[in-house]
Design an enzyme around this catalytic site. Structure first.
Site, short mmCIF file in Angstrom:
data_model
loop_
_atom_site.label_atom_id
_atom_site.label_comp_id
_atom_site.label_asym_id
_atom_site.label_seq_id
_atom_site.Cartn_x
_atom_site.Cartn_y
_atom_site.Cartn_z
CE LYS A 102 -27.04 -5.47 -8.38
NZ LYS A 102 -28.41 -5.80 -8.72
N GLY A 103 -26.64 1.42 -8.96
CA GLY A 103 -26.67 2.77 -9.78
C GLY A 103 -25.80 3.80 -9.65
CB CYS A 104 -24.83 6.28 -11.88
SG CYS A 104 -23.45 5.47 -12.51
CB ILE A 105 -29.38 8.20 -10.02
CG1 ILE A 105 -29.13 8.32 -11.58
CG2 ILE A 105 -30.49 9.08 -9.63
CD1 ILE A 105 -28.29 9.65 -11.85
CG ASN B 31 -27.06 13.11 -7.20
OD1 ASN B 31 -27.41 13.52 -6.27
ND2 ASN B 31 -27.31 11.87 -7.51
#
Lengths: 105, 164
Positions: A102-105, B31
């Site tokens: 789910k995250g962007c990182i 990234n």
């Protein structure tokens, strides 16, 4: 909801092509999903990542971040990109039977 | 989302500002591009160079002066004159770093190393280097090369260019 016959069982997938149920996963399914992602053979280093993902997911409720994984699993960023080329975290999540991160990182 | 129809292919991102809030969007985009399996290049120019200058990259801060969108911890808009008070920039920076750590967003140096290890290219702008009287040895060792604008367009050919 798409379903597929895998190893004599009917398995549910979500719209992203990830396993619907975490508990449906087994090593045979992982190998099959890996092949579909272009990874012909899962090595011990792949399993290190997969087992780490499976261990952390129930606690986190999401795939771990790349930063967390590379700090804790023993596989660094460069190797992770080599093991799971073109989208390491998404591919590793898929093969490990996790939903899309789910995250962007 | 998967399949060839969703493949952007290559993204080249220009980072032109040197505040924390000016640098992070470009780092996150680069990234993210590599995580999606796209090629990525980062091109640092003007004040954005601060993010790849060895002596400055660990000391980037939030700009509190002239930042009308800044809010106080309890959600109220921060009066712009408050941003000029001594210590406000370091306070805001401390707050933001705290929040980023909670989301597992790495500090600039570590994030750049992750992006480099992911296979992205990291470049400095030649003109800005000359303008600020900077040399190769002032830069972080992970920088791949110093490029002219022409070189930058060459490496960006066939992909998207994003300016931040």
């Amino acid at each position: 909801m798409p379903t597929r016959e895998l190893f004599g069982k009917t398995i549910e997938f979500d719209d992203d092509g990830h396993l619907k149920n975490f508990s449906d996963w087994n090593e045979e399914i992982a190998k099959e999903l890996a092949k579909e992602e272009g990874i012909a053979e899962l090595t011990a280093r792949h399993w290190l990542v997969i087992n780490y993902m499976r261990r952390e997911f129930p606690r986190l409720g999401d795939a771990p971040t790349l930063r967390k994984l590379t700090k804790e699993s023993g596989v660094d960023t460069k190797e992770l990109y080599e093991l799971f080329p073109k989208g390491p975290m998404k591919k590793a999540a898929k093969i490990s039977g996790l939903p899309k991160p789910k995250g962007c990182i | 989302m998967s399949g060839q129809n969703n493949d952007i292919g290559k993204v080249s991102i220009i980072i032109s500002r040197g505040s924390l809030d000016g640098v992070y969007p470009g780092l996150i985009l680069a990234n993210g591009a590599r995580m999606e399996g796209f090629e990525a290049n980062l091109f640092f120019t003007f004040f954005g160079l601060d993010a790849i200058i060895e002596k400055r990259m660990d000391k980037l801060s939030i700009s509190t002066v002239g930042n009308a969108a800044l809010r106080l911890p309890w959600g109220q808009k921060m009066p712009t004159w408050l941003g000029m008070l001594p210590g406000m920039a370091s306070f805001a920076t401390w707050m933001m770093k705290n929040e980023m750590e909670k989301l597992d967003i790495p500090p600039v140096r570590e994030f750049l190393q992750i992006i480099k290890d992911s296979g992205a290219g990291i470049y400095a702008c030649k003109l800005a280097m000359d303008m600020f009287h900077l040399k190769r040895e002032d830069l972080w060792s992970g920088v791949d090369d110093i490029l002219t604008v022409g070189d930058f367009y060459q490496i960006s050919t066939g992909g998207l260019v994003l300016f931040t």
